[in-house]
Design an enzyme around this catalytic site. Structure first.
Site, PDB file in Angstrom:
ATOM      1  N   ASP A 226       1.016  -0.764  -0.354  1.00  0.00           N
ATOM      2  CA  ASP A 226      -0.035   0.160   0.277  1.00  0.00           C
ATOM      3  C   ASP A 226       0.439   1.272  -0.109  1.00  0.00           C
ATOM      4  OD1 ASP A 226      -2.836   0.642   0.926  1.00  0.00           O
ATOM      5  OD2 ASP A 226      -1.575   2.522   1.924  1.00  0.00           O
TER       6      ASP A 226
ATOM      7  N   HIS B  16      -5.818  14.652  -7.726  1.00  0.00           N
ATOM      8  CA  HIS B  16      -6.196  13.188  -7.938  1.00  0.00           C
ATOM      9  C   HIS B  16      -5.610  13.005  -9.109  1.00  0.00           C
ATOM     10  CE1 HIS B  16      -9.220  12.423  -4.956  1.00  0.00           C
ATOM     11  NE2 HIS B  16      -9.765  13.315  -4.824  1.00  0.00           N
TER      12      HIS B  16
ATOM     13  N   GLU C 157      -4.717   2.424  -3.486  1.00  0.00           N
ATOM     14  CA  GLU C 157      -3.378   2.464  -3.874  1.00  0.00           C
ATOM     15  C   GLU C 157      -2.712   0.823  -3.329  1.00  0.00           C
ATOM     16  OE1 GLU C 157      -3.921   4.093   0.742  1.00  0.00           O
ATOM     17  OE2 GLU C 157      -5.507   4.034  -1.266  1.00  0.00           O
TER      18      GLU C 157
ATOM     19  N   ASN D  52      -3.278  13.835  -2.850  1.00  0.00           N
ATOM     20  CA  ASN D  52      -3.886  13.525  -3.153  1.00  0.00           C
ATOM     21  C   ASN D  52      -4.567  15.047  -2.899  1.00  0.00           C
ATOM     22  OD1 ASN D  52      -5.068  11.374  -5.646  1.00  0.00           O
ATOM     23  ND2 ASN D  52      -5.626  10.226  -3.587  1.00  0.00           N
TER      24      ASN D  52
ATOM     25  N   ASP E  67      -3.037   9.914  -9.289  1.00  0.00           N
ATOM     26  CA  ASP E  67      -3.115   9.438 -10.374  1.00  0.00           C
ATOM     27  C   ASP E  67      -2.073   9.200 -11.041  1.00  0.00           C
ATOM     28  OD1 ASP E  67      -5.861   8.708 -10.156  1.00  0.00           O
ATOM     29  OD2 ASP E  67      -6.322   9.558 -11.600  1.00  0.00           O
TER      30      ASP E  67
END
Length: 391
Positions: A266, A279, A309, A274, A283
């Site tokens: 993770d 965002h 994630e 974010n 990404d």
């Protein structure tokens, strides 16, 4: 003009088939835009075949540039274009330069043969050999592409007409090398002896277009499968596909006792990325992580986006003694990654939990153990790799 009504009728029928198929492929290319580049090449292949067949209807016993050379070159061009269409359809390596050189060499030999007034059998041999080369190349490409996505049986079925065409032209090449009385029937298109060959052309024209349509559908189905099994952001396997492959690996372990290992990781502080940078930055971080993970593992390993994630990695054949080194390598590689987003540096790191299959283990439980180990790594300060503890 051919003075043999049955032959003329069959050639006209083949010409009509090629014309109708060409119109259909033109509609596929535009406005339907179904594999437009490949469809346009299939359209051009049928158009060239139609032109070649029409010129055959003008053929007589006397060889001349119009009804011999141009007809043969148009038909050979159709085989070449068909092969190019298959390459474009399945995104295969192009053979345009090689095929163009072969076609040019064939044209030179045919022109030389006509200038020297050689027997038409010579032209037939040159034509058949080149047709064999082009059709075999198209057959092999079509077979390999379909086998990759649909298996051996489907590839055999959908490539059979192309292999039959290859066999016919190869056999014709050998037959034309026989003594003249037996070979003439395989050169002329205006005799009763030529009727079986013309009927085979009718069947092949239909079958080959069916193969091309089948190839387009196969490519479409493969794309649909890819969309269903791939994460659209990273291009990795998605959760559904990963769980399916995990079950396959687990069943293989049950049958062959081949060890496998899992790593669940993770990204650290992903919510902060974010919230602070947007965002789009998140990404970009996920894509960078996916690229890094794909580069650091072996080709037989599987990398998937498990959710949000989180990433799940599977390692067939990796034992419990090897896994800690692999996990540490992945952790350190990610920790060394830096992403610049609109002049803002983003430092990547991840918390990892890893586990190796053991007797009596279930695949779902291994995931749970890896998940617990991953959260342990987060609790111990993040950017760590922790081993799972079996119950």
């Amino acid at each position: 003009m051919i003075d043999h009504p049955p032959s003329e009728l069959l050639l006209s029928f083949i010409w009509l088939l090629a014309l109708v198929a060409g119109i259909a492929w033109c509609l596929m290319a535009h406005p339907l835009r179904v594999a437009p580049k490949a469809s346009f090449r299939f359209f051009a292949a049928n158009l060239a075949l139609g032109v070649g067949i029409y010129l055959l209807t003008l053929r007589t016993a006397d060889a001349n540039l119009l009804n011999w050379f141009l007809a043969d070159m148009a038909i050979l061009s159709s085989f070449m274009l068909m092969g190019w269409g298959i390459q474009q359809l399945f995104k295969l390596q192009s053979s345009v330069k090689r095929d163009s050189l072969i076609l040019l060499l064939t044209a030179v030999l045919m022109l030389a043969g006509q200038l020297q007034q050689l027997h038409p059998i010579f032209l037939g041999v040159v034509f058949s050999v080149t047709a064999t080369v082009f059709s075999f190349s198209a057959s092999r490409n079509n077979f390999q592409a379909i086998q990759k996505d649909f298996g051996f049986a489907a590839a055999c079925l959908m490539s059979a007409p192309l292999f039959v065409m290859t066999a016919i032209f190869f056999a014709r090449s050998l037959i034309l090398l026989w003594p003249e009385p037996q070979a003439d029937a395989f050169v002329a298109t205006y005799t009763d002896e030529a009727m079986p060959l013309l009927w085979s052309y009718v069947i092949l024209t239909l079958a080959i277009n069916i193969v091309m349509v089948g190839g387009a559908l196969a490519r479409l189905v493969a794309k649909i499968r890819q969309f269903a099994e791939r994460d659209q952001l990273t291009g990795l396997w998605n959760r559904r596909a990963a769980l399916k492959k995990l079950q396959e690996i687990h069943e293989q372990w049950q049958k062959q006792q081949q060890s496998y290992s899992l790593i669940l990781l993770d990204l650290d502080h992903f919510k902060l990325i974010n919230d602070s940078l947007g965002h789009d930055a998140g990404d970009a971080a996920l894509r960078r992580c996916a690229t890094t993970l794909s580069a650091v593992v072996r080709t037989q390993d599987l990398v998937s986006r498990y959710g949000g994630e989180e990433f799940l990695l599977m390692f067939p054949g990796v034992s419990a003694t090897e896994l800690p080194l692999i996990a540490e390598k992945i952790r350190s590689t990610l920790s060394g990654c830096q992403l610049i987003w609109h002049n803002n540096p983003i430092e990547l790191s991840a918390s990892l939990g890893y586990v190796t299959v053991y007797p009596g283990a279930k695949a779902e439980h291994l995931l749970t153990l890896a998940d617990h180990a991953m959260y342990q790594a987060k609790a111990e300060g993040r950017n760590k790799a922790c081993a799972a503890v079996a119950d």
